[in-house]
Write a protein that holds these residues in place. Structure first.
Motif, mmCIF file in Angstrom:
data_model
loop_
_atom_site.group_PDB
_atom_site.id
_atom_site.type_symbol
_atom_site.label_atom_id
_atom_site.label_comp_id
_atom_site.label_asym_id
_atom_site.label_seq_id
_atom_site.Cartn_x
_atom_site.Cartn_y
_atom_site.Cartn_z
ATOM 1 N N ASN A 112 59.322 99.628 68.114
ATOM 2 C CA ASN A 112 59.358 99.522 69.570
ATOM 3 C C ASN A 112 58.490 98.370 70.071
ATOM 4 O OD1 ASN A 112 60.039 100.744 72.268
ATOM 5 N ND2 ASN A 112 57.828 101.018 72.320
ATOM 6 N N ILE A 113 57.256 98.288 69.578
ATOM 7 C CA ILE A 113 56.359 97.222 70.021
ATOM 8 C C ILE A 113 56.912 95.856 69.629
ATOM 9 C CG2 ILE A 113 54.041 96.250 69.796
ATOM 10 C CD1 ILE A 113 53.004 99.081 69.340
ATOM 11 N N THR A 114 57.496 95.765 68.446
ATOM 12 C CA THR A 114 58.039 94.484 67.989
ATOM 13 C C THR A 114 59.209 94.037 68.856
ATOM 14 O OG1 THR A 114 57.342 94.989 65.724
ATOM 15 C CG2 THR A 114 58.953 93.235 65.993
ATOM 16 N N LEU A 115 60.024 94.974 69.318
ATOM 17 C CA LEU A 115 61.112 94.595 70.228
ATOM 18 C C LEU A 115 60.548 94.006 71.518
ATOM 19 C CD1 LEU A 115 64.154 94.525 70.856
ATOM 20 C CD2 LEU A 115 63.876 96.788 71.902
ATOM 21 N N PHE A 116 59.493 94.619 72.059
ATOM 22 C CA PHE A 116 58.848 94.056 73.251
ATOM 23 C C PHE A 116 58.363 92.637 72.964
ATOM 24 C CE2 PHE A 116 58.830 98.267 75.043
ATOM 25 C CZ PHE A 116 58.623 98.104 76.400
ATOM 26 N N TRP A 117 57.775 92.439 71.765
ATOM 27 C CA TRP A 117 57.243 91.120 71.441
ATOM 28 C C TRP A 117 58.359 90.093 71.285
ATOM 29 C CZ3 TRP A 117 52.955 88.466 71.716
ATOM 30 C CH2 TRP A 117 52.920 87.230 71.092
ATOM 31 N N LEU A 118 59.366 90.407 70.509
ATOM 32 C CA LEU A 118 60.425 89.437 70.219
ATOM 33 C C LEU A 118 61.228 89.067 71.459
ATOM 34 C CD1 LEU A 118 61.711 90.826 66.798
ATOM 35 C CD2 LEU A 118 60.311 88.777 67.175
ATOM 36 N N THR A 119 61.367 89.991 72.389
ATOM 37 C CA THR A 119 62.104 89.707 73.630
ATOM 38 C C THR A 119 61.188 89.218 74.744
ATOM 39 O OG1 THR A 119 61.921 92.053 74.251
ATOM 40 C CG2 THR A 119 63.947 91.354 73.111
ATOM 41 N N ASN A 120 59.876 89.175 74.477
ATOM 42 C CA ASN A 120 58.883 88.717 75.452
ATOM 43 C C ASN A 120 59.049 89.448 76.791
ATOM 44 O OD1 ASN A 120 56.740 87.297 76.544
ATOM 45 N ND2 ASN A 120 57.923 85.447 76.972
ATOM 46 N N THR A 121 59.038 90.779 76.720
ATOM 47 C CA THR A 121 59.298 91.583 77.916
ATOM 48 C C THR A 121 58.097 92.407 78.366
ATOM 49 O OG1 THR A 121 60.333 93.192 76.420
ATOM 50 C CG2 THR A 121 61.800 91.741 77.655
ATOM 51 N N ALA A 122 56.914 92.133 77.844
ATOM 52 C CA ALA A 122 55.746 92.914 78.252
ATOM 53 C C ALA A 122 55.508 92.829 79.751
ATOM 54 C CB ALA A 122 54.507 92.438 77.493
ATOM 55 N N ILE A 123 55.605 91.642 80.315
ATOM 56 C CA ILE A 123 55.313 91.463 81.743
ATOM 57 C C ILE A 123 56.518 91.834 82.606
ATOM 58 C CG2 ILE A 123 54.516 89.852 83.507
ATOM 59 C CD1 ILE A 123 52.492 90.573 81.260
ATOM 60 N N SER A 124 57.704 91.429 82.200
ATOM 61 C CA SER A 124 58.894 91.769 82.995
ATOM 62 C C SER A 124 59.088 93.279 83.053
ATOM 63 C CB SER A 124 60.141 91.088 82.420
ATOM 64 O OG SER A 124 60.353 91.428 81.061
ATOM 65 N N ALA A 125 58.726 94.000 81.995
ATOM 66 C CA ALA A 125 58.805 95.457 82.009
ATOM 67 C C ALA A 125 57.719 96.052 82.901
ATOM 68 C CB ALA A 125 58.674 96.003 80.588
ATOM 69 N N ALA A 126 56.521 95.473 82.850
ATOM 70 C CA ALA A 126 55.407 95.987 83.650
ATOM 71 C C ALA A 126 55.692 95.900 85.138
ATOM 72 C CB ALA A 126 54.131 95.213 83.317
ATOM 73 N N ARG A 127 56.505 94.935 85.560
ATOM 74 C CA ARG A 127 56.756 94.755 86.993
ATOM 75 C C ARG A 127 57.479 95.950 87.617
ATOM 76 N NH1 ARG A 127 58.627 89.330 85.527
ATOM 77 N NH2 ARG A 127 56.820 87.923 85.628
ATOM 78 N N LEU A 128 58.107 96.793 86.807
ATOM 79 C CA LEU A 128 58.753 97.975 87.378
ATOM 80 C C LEU A 128 57.732 98.852 88.093
ATOM 81 C CD1 LEU A 128 61.270 99.700 87.774
ATOM 82 C CD2 LEU A 128 60.893 100.671 85.502
ATOM 83 N N TYR A 129 56.500 98.898 87.565
ATOM 84 C CA TYR A 129 55.444 99.661 88.236
ATOM 85 C C TYR A 129 55.096 99.030 89.582
ATOM 86 C CZ TYR A 129 54.635 102.403 84.010
ATOM 87 O OH TYR A 129 54.779 103.258 82.947
#
Length: 395
Positions: free
Chosen positions: A304-321
């Motif tokens: 799961n963490i690696t998918l976040f890393w490879l797609t570079n979605t840590a920040i784009s996902a955080a914006r939902l909050y």
């Protein structure tokens, strides 16, 4: 599937991460600069240094992304543009006649990976201890900014908008009658779908109910005393204690909800990303021990963490909050048939009395013996059984 115009076409989707990206990831993990050890013997200061160091060692030296990549690639992936944004989804049609369409939504910090264990049992029940009458056609989308879905470039992709997009997705797939399920953000989006009552939605299942009476939710969220005129059962008192703890320890949500762009370090450091997701205030992701807990292993966590890393979605996902303005646990006025499964290690154990108030058409309520915040990931057999049983009356 409807493909009436290029803009609304449902298109096959494929992905490939070159070995060079995986090599870079390993190099970044090995090059991590570590802080000093925490000054306490528990997790009250966050992810313990020894825990994240052991996970990093395993990530760099033993973990193999290609294993989960193969499982993902074995499934049919699609993408379609909805409201100007590409939405990725897995779509598995059952071979059984009269299968019921079901859209399942993940949460944070998870992804479609957390739902892979339920695909075969739900779509092919006869091969997994069920009857043909238990079959589902399964739709598993990636939320905007998560995984393989597009990243919003302007404000507005809040849970209400995602709920409307999911209804459009099911319409575009020619499903005229269907059900919806979710946990974490998925639960909120699923309940908002029920509030919006799109044509064809028969009912919902949630494993994180928004069932807290409004005046209690408002008091807890604000850190105020509970109204003195209220009386509580033992079951309700336990839930109140759990909710009080949650609201005092959701610092990760406050950070993402206020300044998501200031978390840029999560896009720069894979170890930083992992430590943030493993923090004790996060939704019950287990420690990175060799065997894991709650049915999860180190590979599950790193997939799961690696998918976040490879797609570079840590920040784009955080914006939902940041986008969200709806309460996490307050009752929303859902009128459609609703099934509730209460897992003991959920953020709070929803009392039946609250569920009956929040969902006037409560068609199922069950308290499970084990399982946590991500039951489809942690306890897939129990979860599948709950889905089959709780939604049977809507077929």
């Amino acid at each position: 599937m409807s493909t009436t115009s290029e803009g609304t076409a449902v298109r096959p989707f494929a992905f490939e991460f070159p070995e060079s990206e995986l090599d870079e990831l390993r190099q970044r993990v090995r090059a991590a600069r570590w802080p000093e050890k925490e000054t306490v013997s528990d997790q009250s200061q966050g992810t313990p240094l020894a825990t994240i160091q052991e996970l990093a060692r395993y990530w760099a030296e033993e973990y193999d992304w290609r294993n989960i990549e193969a499982k993902l690639k074995a499934l049919p992936h699609f993408v379609t543009e909805i409201d100007g944004l590409d939405i990725h989804f897995i779509h598995v049609r059952s071979r059984h006649e009269n299968a019921l369409p079901l859209i399942v939504t993940h949460g944070w910090p998870s992804s479609v990976i957390a739902l892979l264990k339920i695909v075969e049992p739900l779509t092919d029940p006869t091969a997994h201890g069920g009857d043909a009458s238990d079959a589902f056609h399964l739709v598993i989308p990636s939320m905007p900014g998560y995984g393989f879905s597009g990243k919003p470039t302007a404000p507005g992709w809040n849970p209400e908008r995602i709920a409307r997009a999911w209804a459009e997705l099911m319409k575009r797939l020619d499903y005229t009658k269907y059900v919806a399920q979710g946990g974490d953000w998925g639960a909120i989006i699923t309940e908002l779908m029920a509030v919006q009552e799109p044509e064809g939605l028969l009912g919902i299942h949630t494993n994180m109910p928004s069932a807290v009476p409004p005046e209690i939710e408002q008091a807890l969220a604000a850190g105020n005393p509970l109204p003195s005129h209220l009386q509580f059962t033992e079951e309700e008192s336990v839930a109140l204690e759990q909710l009080g703890f949650v609201y005092q320890h959701v610092h990760y949500a406050y950070m993402m909800g206020s300044l998501p762009q200031s978390l840029t370090a999560l896009a720069d450091s894979p170890v930083g990303l992992a430590a943030f997701m493993l923090g004790p205030g996060l939704p019950l992701i287990p420690e990175a021990s060799p065997e894991g807990t709650d049915g999860l292993t180190r590979d599950d966590i790193l997939d799961n963490i690696t998918l976040f890393w490879l797609t570079n979605t840590a920040i784009s996902a955080a914006r939902l909050y940041w986008e969200n303005k709806t309460p996490f646990f307050g009752a929303r006025g859902v009128a459609l048939p609703t099934a509730v499964s209460v897992f003991p290690d959920e953020l709070y154990e929803t009392p039946k009395s609250w569920a009956e108030q929040a969902y006037p058409q409560l068609i199922h309520y069950n308290r499970l013996e084990k399982g946590g915040h991500f039951p489809a990931w942690e306890q897939p057999e129990l979860f599948v059984k709950e889905i089959r049983t709780s939604l049977r009356s809507l077929r």
